[in-house]
Design an enzyme around this catalytic site. Structure first.
Site, mmCIF file in Angstrom:
data_model
loop_
_atom_site.group_PDB
_atom_site.id
_atom_site.type_symbol
_atom_site.label_atom_id
_atom_site.label_comp_id
_atom_site.label_asym_id
_atom_site.label_seq_id
_atom_site.Cartn_x
_atom_site.Cartn_y
_atom_site.Cartn_z
ATOM 1 N N ASP A 1 31.134 55.540 -44.041
ATOM 2 C CA ASP A 1 30.318 54.401 -43.636
ATOM 3 C C ASP A 1 29.982 54.525 -42.148
ATOM 4 O O ASP A 1 28.823 54.388 -41.725
ATOM 5 C CB ASP A 1 31.115 53.115 -43.913
ATOM 6 C CG ASP A 1 30.248 51.868 -43.844
ATOM 7 O OD1 ASP A 1 29.037 52.004 -43.639
ATOM 8 O OD2 ASP A 1 30.796 50.767 -43.990
ATOM 9 N N ASP B 1 38.253 61.765 -35.881
ATOM 10 C CA ASP B 1 38.030 61.456 -34.464
ATOM 11 C C ASP B 1 37.312 62.609 -33.779
ATOM 12 O O ASP B 1 36.338 62.440 -33.050
ATOM 13 C CB ASP B 1 39.350 61.113 -33.751
ATOM 14 C CG ASP B 1 40.500 62.011 -34.168
ATOM 15 O OD1 ASP B 1 40.365 62.731 -35.179
ATOM 16 O OD2 ASP B 1 41.529 62.023 -33.470
ATOM 17 N N LYS C 1 41.683 62.492 -42.122
ATOM 18 C CA LYS C 1 42.670 62.267 -41.066
ATOM 19 C C LYS C 1 44.041 62.595 -41.663
ATOM 20 O O LYS C 1 44.984 61.797 -41.625
ATOM 21 C CB LYS C 1 42.585 60.803 -40.592
ATOM 22 C CG LYS C 1 43.398 60.479 -39.359
ATOM 23 C CD LYS C 1 42.869 61.063 -38.082
ATOM 24 C CE LYS C 1 43.743 60.683 -36.909
ATOM 25 N NZ LYS C 1 43.411 61.427 -35.669
ATOM 26 N N TYR D 1 37.846 50.356 -49.020
ATOM 27 C CA TYR D 1 36.914 49.348 -49.526
ATOM 28 C C TYR D 1 37.219 48.982 -50.981
ATOM 29 O O TYR D 1 36.361 48.486 -51.694
ATOM 30 C CB TYR D 1 35.471 49.844 -49.415
ATOM 31 C CG TYR D 1 34.961 50.004 -48.000
ATOM 32 C CD1 TYR D 1 35.790 49.797 -46.900
ATOM 33 C CD2 TYR D 1 33.647 50.365 -47.759
ATOM 34 C CE1 TYR D 1 35.322 49.948 -45.606
ATOM 35 C CE2 TYR D 1 33.168 50.518 -46.456
ATOM 36 C CZ TYR D 1 34.020 50.310 -45.398
ATOM 37 O OH TYR D 1 33.546 50.463 -44.111
#
Ligand code: NAD
Length: 370
Positions: free
Chosen positions: A230, A206, A173, A124
């Site tokens: 988010d 995930d 990740k 972002y």
């Protein structure tokens, strides 16, 4: 002691739910002087800009704000008052507790966790462009710095320490994002040992999503980068009962802004119909931030008792999911009055209502589970 707090009523249902929150704040007996300033549509009408300087000046001066939701126009117009506020005030931590209230409105009545999201960088950062003139390819830059990662991870551990939480989980990740993910992971591994009383572990994003919808009670404080945070914070709001009951805080080095997770719900504007609980729980978070623990506990319990009783609740809490049999819905202002009435009557000596204890058990390394 009295406090001065900036109040931004916001758009749509914002003025109604912030008025409800003020009523409940007043019932605690804590003296709060509200400095009301407008952002969003009201500010455009009066001043020609959605975020006049006086809003930022007021928040910087008072260092505390309670905010209603602000509409972001689709398409043209201003980008987003919310994004601008975060950037201008360097509100680097988005903190969203997800606590199932009275076990209602959720299939996960044991949910009691907090998502701490880094809110200044990641995907972002606004560093993005079209690769070709035809707009057939685009790139966004995922900015992760040691400084911002350390700041948010330390905040998560400090939050756990102050709020009596016992465990922090980093979500990333790093197996695929070999630089950005790996940096966040490395900083987490450096910071975690500085808090020996708090246990720490990691999840891949995930896998975390799957874990959360299977056994949310195993999680306490979750710290993660901007985009993952988010998404996870909305997921967790859903686990705990939905938008109507989900409060949030935006924390900077010197200021803190409290606002609900939900938006301005324009279709309910002016109807005295919206659920005021998320904004009222923002007052609870504000009081905790100020160290006014007893007042905060009163607000939390009064909300809990009102929802558990199911007598004076807004339309969304009067539907199946929250109630076995539908009950007549009350107005936003009536529910706020009921919560405010209960605030001074709360028996703080009685055991505090909590999300139900989990019956789930750990099955080893969750990252290996599919
Ligand atoms: P929304 O949260 O306003 O509404 C989603 C759904 O939930 C709607 O059906 C709405 O009626 C319902 N809802 C939301 N809050 C409720 C409440 N307190 N009580 C009862 N029902 C409630 O999301 P949206 O429709 O995507 O967004 C509307 C506007 O709000 C947009 O302009 C968006 O940009 C803005 N928004 C602002 C903020 C903020 O100021 N922090 C956050 C999210 C969205």
């Amino acid at each position: 002691m009295s406090y001065r707090v900036t109040l931004v009523p916001g758009d749509g249902i914002g003025p109604e739910v912030t008025e409800a929150a003020r009523k409940v704040a007043a019932a605690t007996g804590i003296e709060i002087e509200w400095e009301v300033v407008n952002a969003g549509e009201a500010a455009i009408a009066a001043k020609g800009t959605p975020l006049p300087d006086e809003v930022l000046d007021s928040i910087r001066k008072n260092r505390l704000a309670l905010k209603g939701p602000i509409t972001t126009p689709i398409g043209g117009g201003f980008r987003s008052v919310n994004v601008a506020l975060r950037q201008q005030l360097d509100l680097y931590a988005s903190v969203r507790p997800a606590r199932a209230i009275a076990g209602e409105g959720t299939r996960f009545p044991e949910t009691d966790l907090v998502v701490v999201r880094e809110a200044t960088e990641g995907l972002y950062s606004g560093v993005e462009h079209w690769v070709d003139r035809e707009h057939n390819a685009a790139e966004s830059v995922n900015v992760v710095t040691r400084k911002a990662s350390e700041r948010i991870i330390r905040y998560a551990f400090e939050y756990a320490r102050v709020h009596g939480r016992k465990h922090v989980t980093a979500v990333h990740k790093a197996n695929i994002l070999k630089t950005t993910g790996a940096l966040f992971q490395a900083v987490f591994r450096e910071v975690a040992p500085r808090y020996p009383e708090i246990t720490a572990d990691e999840r891949l994003i995930d896998n975390m999503c799957m874990q959360l919808v299977k056994k949310p009670a195993e999680y306490d404080v979750i710290v993660t980068t901007n985009l993952f945070g988010d998404i996870l914070s909305d997921l967790c709001a859903g686990l705990a009962g939905g938008l109507g009951v989900a409060p949030g805080a935006l924390i900077g080095e010197s200021v803190a802004v409290f606002e609900p997770v939900h938006g301005s719900a324009p279709k309910y504007a002016g109807q005295d119909k919206a659920n005021p609980v998320a904004e009222i729980l923002c007052v609870e978070l504000l009081l905790r931030h100020l160290g006014e623990t007893e007042a905060a506990d009163r607000v939390w319990r009064a909300v809990w008792e009102t929802i558990a009783e199911k007598k004076v609740v807004t339309y969304d809490l009067a539907l199946p999911g929250y109630t076995e049999r539908p009950v007549p819905p009350s107005s936003c202002s009536a529910m706020a009055r009921e919560i405010a009435r209960k605030v001074p009557l709360v028996d703080l000596k009685a055991p505090a209502p909590r999300p139900r204890a989990s019956t789930a058990s750990s099955t080893g390394d969750p990252n290996l589970e599919t």
